[in-house]
Every structure is written in C-alpha cells, then in structure tokens.
Design an enzyme around this catalytic site. Sequence first.
Site, PDB file in Angstrom:
ATOM      1  N   ASP A 136      41.872 -30.660 -20.612  1.00 42.99           N
ATOM      2  CA  ASP A 136      42.343 -31.992 -20.251  1.00 42.99           C
ATOM      3  C   ASP A 136      42.135 -32.183 -18.760  1.00 42.99           C
ATOM      4  OD1 ASP A 136      43.181 -32.624 -22.820  1.00 42.99           O
ATOM      5  OD2 ASP A 136      45.234 -31.953 -22.484  1.00 42.99           O
TER       6      ASP A 136
ATOM      7  N   ASP B 202      41.161 -37.107 -26.768  1.00 41.44           N
ATOM      8  CA  ASP B 202      42.529 -37.591 -26.966  1.00 41.44           C
ATOM      9  C   ASP B 202      42.566 -39.115 -27.088  1.00 41.44           C
ATOM     10  OD1 ASP B 202      43.376 -34.957 -26.728  1.00 41.44           O
ATOM     11  OD2 ASP B 202      43.894 -35.161 -24.608  1.00 41.44           O
TER      12      ASP B 202
END
Length: 156
Positions: free
Chosen positions: A117, A136
Amino acid sequence: MRSLWITAGVVFALDQLVKWWVVQLMELKTIGSIDVLPPYLNLRMAWNQGINFGLLSGDSDWTRWILIAVALVISAWVVIWMHRERAPRRAMIAGGLLVGGALGNVVDRLIYGAVADFLNMSCCGIDNPYAFNVADIAIFAGALGLIAFTPGKKTP
C-alpha cells in the site's frame, strides 16, 4: 463474461504496473515516503499483512495463506455468480473490478508476504494515517457496483 475478464485483466495489470513503478523504480520501499501534492496526495510505503486498515494482520504465514484463500474463493464466487445470473454489462464490469483488484493483492501476498500500500490522502486538517493501492480502489468500486447493478430477487 467478456466484460468481466477484460476489466479484471486491465485492473490487475494496472495495479501491478503501478506497484512495480512506485515500490521498485521509485524505490518507495527504501525511501519510505514521497510528498506529491501535500497534504492531498502522498506516497507512503505500508506493508499490509491484514485486510482493510490492517484488520486481521499478523506475522503468521497462516494468516497470509488464509487471506490468499479467502480472496481466491470470493473471486471465484463472483465469477460464478455473474455467469449464473447472466448479469448486465455494468455488473460484469463491477465484478471485474473486484476480481482484478483481489488478484492484484493476492500476487502481492505471494511475492512480498504482504500487500504493498502506498497511496495516502489527507485533507482539511485531517491527517490520514492509512495507505491504500489501485487494487483497493478497484475492490471498493467493484463491491459498490455489484450492489448497485445486480438485480435483486423479487419476493412473491
């Protein structure tokens, strides 16, 4: 079904390409953070071993493999559901977003042991401590799209 597979392929490729570019080429894994348009958009390296917001994270290999299995089962379920329901094109695209994003995060878990991320956005005096990635975004948009674009069963 073609819309689902094309969307899933594009999302998967885009997710992996962006991760490779940011994490490897821009060396975010070493640098840790890059301010792009502070505070609105920053790159902050975060290795997520859990699900959203680090929930269910742990250093255990079991956790990693369980999350991989869950993502694969959900992806297979969405593909089977879309095929059986003969869902409209918008629902197929939403399913493709979810499947492509899920598979992108599965590959991260296989390669890195955690999901890469790096997107961090803050605004209006609120400092967001969380990071996310292209997969995501696709998973979230796909889930919303499946809710919005799949016809509900009519009750008698």
